[in-house]
Design a protein around this motif. Sequence first.
Motif, PDB file in Angstrom:
ATOM      1  N   ILE A   1       0.843  -1.204   0.000  1.00  0.00           N
ATOM      2  CA  ILE A   1       0.000   0.000   0.000  1.00  0.00           C
ATOM      3  C   ILE A   1       0.874   1.248   0.000  1.00  0.00           C
ATOM      4  N   ALA A   2       1.954   1.235   0.750  1.00  0.00           N
ATOM      5  CA  ALA A   2       2.877   2.375   0.746  1.00  0.00           C
ATOM      6  C   ALA A   2       3.419   2.607  -0.660  1.00  0.00           C
ATOM      7  N   GLU A   3       3.792   1.540  -1.327  1.00  0.00           N
ATOM      8  CA  GLU A   3       4.308   1.664  -2.688  1.00  0.00           C
ATOM      9  C   GLU A   3       3.232   2.217  -3.626  1.00  0.00           C
ATOM     10  N   GLU A   4       2.020   1.726  -3.494  1.00  0.00           N
ATOM     11  CA  GLU A   4       0.915   2.205  -4.334  1.00  0.00           C
ATOM     12  C   GLU A   4       0.659   3.704  -4.141  1.00  0.00           C
ATOM     13  N   LEU A   5       0.823   4.165  -2.912  1.00  0.00           N
ATOM     14  CA  LEU A   5       0.550   5.572  -2.582  1.00  0.00           C
ATOM     15  C   LEU A   5       1.766   6.473  -2.779  1.00  0.00           C
ATOM     16  N   GLY A   6       2.927   5.885  -3.020  1.00  0.00           N
ATOM     17  CA  GLY A   6       4.145   6.680  -3.088  1.00  0.00           C
ATOM     18  C   GLY A   6       4.490   7.250  -1.725  1.00  0.00           C
ATOM     19  N   ALA A   7       4.204   6.472  -0.694  1.00  0.00           N
ATOM     20  CA  ALA A   7       4.419   6.901   0.686  1.00  0.00           C
ATOM     21  C   ALA A   7       5.395   5.938   1.359  1.00  0.00           C
ATOM     22  N   THR A   8       5.743   6.239   2.591  1.00  0.00           N
ATOM     23  CA  THR A   8       6.577   5.321   3.364  1.00  0.00           C
ATOM     24  C   THR A   8       5.670   4.379   4.149  1.00  0.00           C
ATOM     25  N   VAL A   9       6.241   3.264   4.578  1.00  0.00           N
ATOM     26  CA  VAL A   9       5.463   2.330   5.385  1.00  0.00           C
ATOM     27  C   VAL A   9       5.077   2.956   6.729  1.00  0.00           C
ATOM     28  N   ASN A  10       5.946   3.787   7.278  1.00  0.00           N
ATOM     29  CA  ASN A  10       5.598   4.497   8.510  1.00  0.00           C
ATOM     30  C   ASN A  10       4.360   5.368   8.304  1.00  0.00           C
ATOM     31  N   GLN A  11       4.321   6.069   7.186  1.00  0.00           N
ATOM     32  CA  GLN A  11       3.181   6.938   6.904  1.00  0.00           C
ATOM     33  C   GLN A  11       1.885   6.142   6.812  1.00  0.00           C
ATOM     34  N   VAL A  12       1.944   4.978   6.207  1.00  0.00           N
ATOM     35  CA  VAL A  12       0.736   4.150   6.100  1.00  0.00           C
ATOM     36  C   VAL A  12       0.265   3.724   7.494  1.00  0.00           C
ATOM     37  N   GLY A  13       1.198   3.288   8.355  1.00  0.00           N
ATOM     38  CA  GLY A  13       0.832   2.910   9.717  1.00  0.00           C
ATOM     39  C   GLY A  13       0.251   4.060  10.512  1.00  0.00           C
TER      40      GLY A  13
ATOM     41  N   LEU B   1      -4.909   7.258  12.381  1.00  0.00           N
ATOM     42  CA  LEU B   1      -5.734   8.469  12.333  1.00  0.00           C
ATOM     43  C   LEU B   1      -7.078   8.219  11.656  1.00  0.00           C
ATOM     44  N   GLU B   2      -7.068   7.369  10.660  1.00  0.00           N
ATOM     45  CA  GLU B   2      -8.281   7.078   9.895  1.00  0.00           C
ATOM     46  C   GLU B   2      -9.203   6.120  10.648  1.00  0.00           C
ATOM     47  N   HIS B   3      -8.628   5.232  11.399  1.00  0.00           N
ATOM     48  CA  HIS B   3      -9.384   4.184  12.077  1.00  0.00           C
ATOM     49  C   HIS B   3     -10.337   4.739  13.126  1.00  0.00           C
ATOM     50  N   SER B   4      -9.913   5.775  13.820  1.00  0.00           N
ATOM     51  CA  SER B   4     -10.758   6.332  14.880  1.00  0.00           C
ATOM     52  C   SER B   4     -10.530   7.834  15.003  1.00  0.00           C
TER      53      SER B   4
ATOM     54  N   SER C   1     -10.794   2.921  -0.815  1.00  0.00           N
ATOM     55  CA  SER C   1     -11.639   2.119   0.078  1.00  0.00           C
ATOM     56  C   SER C   1     -11.094   0.699   0.192  1.00  0.00           C
ATOM     57  N   GLU C   2     -10.534   0.173  -0.904  1.00  0.00           N
ATOM     58  CA  GLU C   2      -9.971  -1.176  -0.872  1.00  0.00           C
ATOM     59  C   GLU C   2      -8.729  -1.245   0.018  1.00  0.00           C
ATOM     60  N   GLN C   3      -7.872  -0.230  -0.064  1.00  0.00           N
ATOM     61  CA  GLN C   3      -6.668  -0.201   0.778  1.00  0.00           C
ATOM     62  C   GLN C   3      -7.051  -0.117   2.252  1.00  0.00           C
ATOM     63  N   PHE C   4      -7.986   0.764   2.563  1.00  0.00           N
ATOM     64  CA  PHE C   4      -8.394   0.919   3.956  1.00  0.00           C
ATOM     65  C   PHE C   4      -9.026  -0.366   4.470  1.00  0.00           C
TER      66      PHE C   4
ATOM     67  N   GLU D   1      -8.458  -3.385   3.462  1.00  0.00           N
ATOM     68  CA  GLU D   1      -7.401  -4.373   3.656  1.00  0.00           C
ATOM     69  C   GLU D   1      -6.667  -4.142   4.979  1.00  0.00           C
ATOM     70  N   LEU D   2      -6.344  -2.896   5.265  1.00  0.00           N
ATOM     71  CA  LEU D   2      -5.685  -2.580   6.544  1.00  0.00           C
ATOM     72  C   LEU D   2      -6.593  -2.893   7.725  1.00  0.00           C
ATOM     73  N   GLU D   3      -7.865  -2.593   7.600  1.00  0.00           N
ATOM     74  CA  GLU D   3      -8.823  -2.869   8.667  1.00  0.00           C
ATOM     75  C   GLU D   3      -8.884  -4.365   8.989  1.00  0.00           C
ATOM     76  N   ASN D   4      -8.626  -5.183   8.004  1.00  0.00           N
ATOM     77  CA  ASN D   4      -8.744  -6.644   8.180  1.00  0.00           C
ATOM     78  C   ASN D   4      -7.432  -7.340   8.486  1.00  0.00           C
TER      79      ASN D   4
END
Length: 173
Positions: A115-127, A132-135, A163-166, A168-171
Motif C-alpha cells: 500500500i505504501a508503494e501504491e501511494l508513493g508513501a513510506t510504510v511508517n506513513q501508512v501505519g 488516524l483514519e481508524h478512529s 476504500s480497498e486499501q483501507f 485491507e488494513l482494517e482486516n
Amino acid sequence: MVYLRRMNFQPSLIPEGDQQVDLHAQLEELLKLREEGKVLSIGLSHVTLEQVKQAEKEIGIASVSNIYTVLRRDDEPILDFAQAHEIAWTPYFPLGGVSYADIPRVTEHTSVQRIAEELGATVNQVGIKWQLEHSPNTLLIMGTSSLHHLKENVAAASLSFTSEQFEELENLT
C-alpha cells in the motif's frame, strides 16, 4: 495532563507487595490534584477496559494510552469505549517493533509495504495514517530523531487510502 500508568499486566514490571496500590486510591489522589488546579486533566496508560470504566465513572478522564497498532488491536474495546465517551486515544508504539512486548513491526507487513508503494508513501506513513483514519479520537505522539522524520510523520495525515486499501488494513491481523 497527567497520566496514571498502571502496571497490572505484561508487558510491564509487575508491582509486588507494598508497591501495589488500589486504583481507587490513586484516582482519589489525582482528583484532589485536579480540584486544587495542579492538574488540568487526567489520563490513563497501560490499563484494562474495566479500569478505564472505573476511572471514567469515578473522576472522568481525558485520555487513554495503550499499546495499539494496525497489527495489534487487543485493546479495540477500550478504543471503542473511549470514542463513545469522547476520551482521547493516544496509542503508544503505534508502529510496533518493540521486542520486549512482542509487538510486530507494522513496517514489515507485506500489505502495508504494498500500500505504501501504491501511494508513493513510506510504510511508517501508512501505519500512522491508518491510526488516524481508524478512529477520530486518535492523537498520535510520534517519537522522532530528525526533522526529516517529523516532516514525514506530519505528511502522513494528508494521505488518502482507497476504500480497498483501507478495508485491507482494517482486516489485518
